[in-house]
Design a protein around this motif. Structure first.
Motif, mmCIF file in Angstrom:
data_model
loop_
_atom_site.group_PDB
_atom_site.id
_atom_site.type_symbol
_atom_site.label_atom_id
_atom_site.label_comp_id
_atom_site.label_asym_id
_atom_site.label_seq_id
_atom_site.Cartn_x
_atom_site.Cartn_y
_atom_site.Cartn_z
ATOM 1 N N TYR A 304 -124.117 -80.953 56.650
ATOM 2 C CA TYR A 304 -123.962 -81.864 55.515
ATOM 3 C C TYR A 304 -125.307 -82.128 54.847
ATOM 4 O O TYR A 304 -126.318 -82.337 55.506
ATOM 5 N N MET A 305 -125.287 -82.134 53.507
ATOM 6 C CA MET A 305 -126.517 -82.330 52.736
ATOM 7 C C MET A 305 -126.381 -83.377 51.640
ATOM 8 O O MET A 305 -127.366 -83.691 50.971
ATOM 9 N N GLY A 306 -125.163 -83.861 51.438
ATOM 10 C CA GLY A 306 -124.938 -84.745 50.306
ATOM 11 C C GLY A 306 -124.546 -83.980 49.060
ATOM 12 O O GLY A 306 -124.719 -84.470 47.929
ATOM 13 N N LEU A 307 -124.004 -82.791 49.246
ATOM 14 C CA LEU A 307 -123.590 -81.944 48.131
ATOM 15 C C LEU A 307 -122.211 -82.350 47.618
ATOM 16 O O LEU A 307 -121.400 -82.893 48.379
ATOM 17 N N PRO A 308 -121.927 -82.114 46.347
ATOM 18 C CA PRO A 308 -120.649 -82.572 45.773
ATOM 19 C C PRO A 308 -119.442 -81.914 46.437
ATOM 20 O O PRO A 308 -119.365 -80.688 46.532
ATOM 21 N N GLY A 309 -118.522 -82.763 46.930
ATOM 22 C CA GLY A 309 -117.301 -82.256 47.540
ATOM 23 C C GLY A 309 -117.464 -81.698 48.935
ATOM 24 O O GLY A 309 -116.538 -81.071 49.467
ATOM 25 N N GLU A 310 -118.616 -81.940 49.578
ATOM 26 C CA GLU A 310 -118.851 -81.328 50.886
ATOM 27 C C GLU A 310 -117.899 -81.855 51.954
ATOM 28 O O GLU A 310 -117.688 -81.190 52.974
ATOM 29 N N GLU A 311 -117.331 -83.022 51.724
ATOM 30 C CA GLU A 311 -116.404 -83.586 52.709
ATOM 31 C C GLU A 311 -115.158 -82.712 52.886
ATOM 32 O O GLU A 311 -114.478 -82.801 53.907
ATOM 33 N N LEU A 315 -117.199 -74.651 57.552
ATOM 34 C CA LEU A 315 -118.449 -73.980 57.893
ATOM 35 C C LEU A 315 -118.797 -72.941 56.827
ATOM 36 O O LEU A 315 -117.952 -72.525 56.033
ATOM 37 N N ALA A 316 -120.057 -72.541 56.794
ATOM 38 C CA ALA A 316 -120.481 -71.437 55.942
ATOM 39 C C ALA A 316 -119.994 -70.150 56.601
ATOM 40 O O ALA A 316 -120.334 -69.868 57.750
ATOM 41 N N GLU A 383 -109.959 -74.007 63.042
ATOM 42 C CA GLU A 383 -109.344 -75.342 62.989
ATOM 43 C C GLU A 383 -109.601 -76.020 61.644
ATOM 44 O O GLU A 383 -108.718 -76.685 61.090
ATOM 45 N N MET A 384 -110.802 -75.860 61.116
ATOM 46 C CA MET A 384 -111.111 -76.436 59.805
ATOM 47 C C MET A 384 -110.292 -75.774 58.709
ATOM 48 O O MET A 384 -109.788 -76.440 57.797
ATOM 49 N N ALA A 385 -110.141 -74.451 58.804
ATOM 50 C CA ALA A 385 -109.328 -73.726 57.829
ATOM 51 C C ALA A 385 -107.880 -74.184 57.900
ATOM 52 O O ALA A 385 -107.226 -74.400 56.864
ATOM 53 N N ASP A 386 -107.369 -74.363 59.122
ATOM 54 C CA ASP A 386 -105.988 -74.824 59.304
ATOM 55 C C ASP A 386 -105.797 -76.229 58.743
ATOM 56 O O ASP A 386 -104.688 -76.587 58.316
ATOM 57 N N ALA A 387 -106.864 -77.020 58.751
ATOM 58 C CA ALA A 387 -106.795 -78.391 58.227
ATOM 59 C C ALA A 387 -107.001 -78.437 56.712
ATOM 60 O O ALA A 387 -107.035 -79.517 56.126
ATOM 61 N N GLY A 388 -107.138 -77.265 56.092
ATOM 62 C CA GLY A 388 -107.271 -77.220 54.639
ATOM 63 C C GLY A 388 -108.698 -77.263 54.130
ATOM 64 O O GLY A 388 -108.931 -77.360 52.919
ATOM 65 N N LYS A 389 -109.670 -77.187 55.039
ATOM 66 C CA LYS A 389 -111.064 -77.169 54.609
ATOM 67 C C LYS A 389 -111.421 -75.789 54.043
ATOM 68 O O LYS A 389 -111.018 -74.771 54.593
ATOM 69 N N GLN A 390 -112.167 -75.770 52.967
ATOM 70 C CA GLN A 390 -112.571 -74.519 52.342
ATOM 71 C C GLN A 390 -113.936 -74.098 52.868
ATOM 72 O O GLN A 390 -114.871 -74.887 52.925
ATOM 73 N N ASP A 391 -114.045 -72.830 53.275
ATOM 74 C CA ASP A 391 -115.339 -72.326 53.747
ATOM 75 C C ASP A 391 -116.401 -72.459 52.658
ATOM 76 O O ASP A 391 -116.117 -72.304 51.473
ATOM 77 N N VAL A 392 -117.631 -72.754 53.080
ATOM 78 C CA VAL A 392 -118.772 -72.615 52.181
ATOM 79 C C VAL A 392 -119.049 -71.121 52.068
ATOM 80 O O VAL A 392 -119.194 -70.435 53.081
ATOM 81 N N SER A 393 -119.104 -70.611 50.854
ATOM 82 C CA SER A 393 -119.281 -69.171 50.678
ATOM 83 C C SER A 393 -120.678 -68.737 51.111
ATOM 84 O O SER A 393 -121.595 -69.550 51.211
ATOM 85 N N TRP A 394 -120.817 -67.438 51.346
ATOM 86 C CA TRP A 394 -122.126 -66.865 51.678
ATOM 87 C C TRP A 394 -122.813 -66.296 50.439
ATOM 88 O O TRP A 394 -123.677 -65.432 50.536
ATOM 89 N N ASN A 395 -122.406 -66.778 49.256
ATOM 90 C CA ASN A 395 -123.071 -66.317 48.040
ATOM 91 C C ASN A 395 -124.580 -66.510 48.122
ATOM 92 O O ASN A 395 -125.351 -65.682 47.650
#
Length: 442
Positions: A304-311, A315-316, A383-395
């Motif tokens: 966590y960094m305080g980035l918009p929508g990070e909640e 994971l990356a 587990e995070m994906a199953d809970a609807g969390k979106q991966d942080v991309s590796w862009n």
């Protein structure tokens, strides 16, 4: 990636000495030229022993000369430049997404008839040439975040002085900072040396910060971007700074010690319960296991960094440097032998077990549908994906212009750590360094 038990050799000469010492059975010369040979230049030091054992098993079964060499951490590009110019050049090497492919495209053979490409669940993830030919195939999906010690964090949650009371409430930078600051303040009560394991800047460890930590705000800035930009703004550098500052302040060691701290130091600190949080990824699990860490002892949360929508993010996650390319400059027999080896690696029981259990990889291949990873960091990502969390991309990682850019950012970060430089120098290396490296590589 990413990149963990690591022996670091600081110079290119030493890196090549290491190359000479870790080959599988078989030599750089000789062998049956009609059968071809396999020479894989591996990027990942943490999987060196496992690849060597797999190569030995394949050679034993088939009689095909099969060699795996591993470059020292941070030296892959320069090692590949040296090795690929030799008579017995690698038949198989790695590239980092489209940016890496651009540097090595003239050496990359069409892999459209290879088993790895045929087995991809999503063939759109392969790297293509100018005419649509398949020049690179991803073979690992990796994730990274903040690995944590469950027992120590639960001890914190149960303390009468703690503000955050469950892992479900440890979401976002504000909560992370609260937890880390309170752990640091009460470290004697918890029996730890700090909230975070050491952010070492020895070359065995600095990639965690100059590449992986630096990539997260970059991924937010480049969200949705499909081609490497010539310039960046450094939009979220303030957020990078506040997280990095937290690592330094709430650490097992003082900043003055970090220049010499290694990746093994951080692994040991975490395994011994001296630090609660350890920034690393799925690839680190083998090393943690060797230190006696059990799967039920650890969990993983996003950085966590305080980035918009990070909640709402997980994971990356991505393939990073992990794209196979076959050298088109070697003989047809060598190219076919390499394709046969890759087919065996991703379809045989021995190959699949080695990649899943021994190396701890998650792969993008349909042939692995019967394999389940025991890696708890992989399980946390799922587990995070199953809970609807979106991966942080590796862009952020995929579009980094060069190793020189990473090294420039790392040098500026180290000077900031030591108090000999200002954060403005990090911004200069990050933003201006990007533009200059893009120009030099194009």
């Amino acid at each position: 990636m990413m990149n963990k038990t690591i022996k670091i050799i600081a110079t290119a000469t030493a890196a090549l000495m290491m190359i000479a010492g870790v080959s599988a059975c078989g030599s750089d010369t000789g062998g049956d030229s009609d059968k071809g040979r396999v020479y894989y230049l591996n990027l990942k030091p943490e999987a060196s022993d496992q690849w060597k054992a797999l190569a030995e098993e394949y050679e034993k079964e088939t009689g095909i000369e099969t060699t795996v060499q591993t470059a020292a951490s941070g030296t892959y590009e320069q090692t590949l430049k040296s090795e690929i110019a030799k008579d017995n050049a690698p038949t198989l090497f790695q590239v980092s997404g489209n940016v890496g492919l651009a540097r090595w495209k003239k050496y990359a053979a069409d892999m459209s008839d290879s088993e790895p490409y045929k087995q991809l669940r999503d063939q759109s993830t392969a790297l293509k040439g100018d005419n649509g030919e398949i020049l690179g195939v991803p073979f690992v999906i990796e994730s990274y975040g903040l690995i944590y010690n469950k027992d120590l964090l639960n001890k914190y949650f149960q303390a009468d002085w703690s503000t955050i009371k469950s892992i479900d409430d440890l979401v976002g930078f504000k909560a992370l900072k609260t937890v880390a600051d309170e752990i640091q303040e009460h470290k004697d009560d918890l029996g730890v040396k700090g909230a975070f394991t050491s952010a070492g800047f020895d070359s065995s460890s600095d990639w965690r910060f100059k590449e992986q930590l630096a990539a997260i705000p970059l991924s937010y800035e480049l969200d949705g971007v499909t081609e490497q930009p010539a310039t960046i703004k450094g939009t979220y550098l303030p957020e990078l700074k506040q997280t990095f500052d937290l690592y330094l302040k709430d650490s097992t060691v003082s900043p003055t010690e970090l220049s010499a701290k290694t990746g093994n130091d951080a692994t040991s600190e975490f395994a011994l319960g001296e630090g609660v949080f350890y920034q690393n990824g799925t690839w680190a699990w083998n090393d943690l296991q060797k230190e006696g860490v059990k799967a039920d002892m650890v969990g993983t949360i996003p950085i966590y960094m305080g980035l918009p929508g990070e909640e709402e993010k997980g994971l990356a996650t991505g393939s990073g440097d992990n794209y196979w390319a076959i050298n088109n400059k070697v003989s047809e027999a060598d190219q076919q032998a390499t394709k046969d080896f890759l087919k065996w690696v991703i379809t045989s029981d021995k190959g699949k077990k080695a990649m899943t259990d021994d190396m701890g990889f998650v792969t993008p291949f349909k042939s692995f549908s019967d394999m389940k990873s025991s890696n708890p960091i992989v399980q946390a990502d799922q587990e995070m994906a199953d809970a609807g969390k979106q991966d942080v991309s590796w862009n952020g990682i995929m579009f980094m212009p060069s190793q020189q850019w990473k090294d420039g950012v790392g040098s500026a970060m180290l000077e900031y750590v030591q108090g000999t430089g200002k954060w403005d120098a990090v911004k200069t290396a990050y933003v201006d360094g990007w533009a200059s490296e893009y120009e030099s590589t194009h």
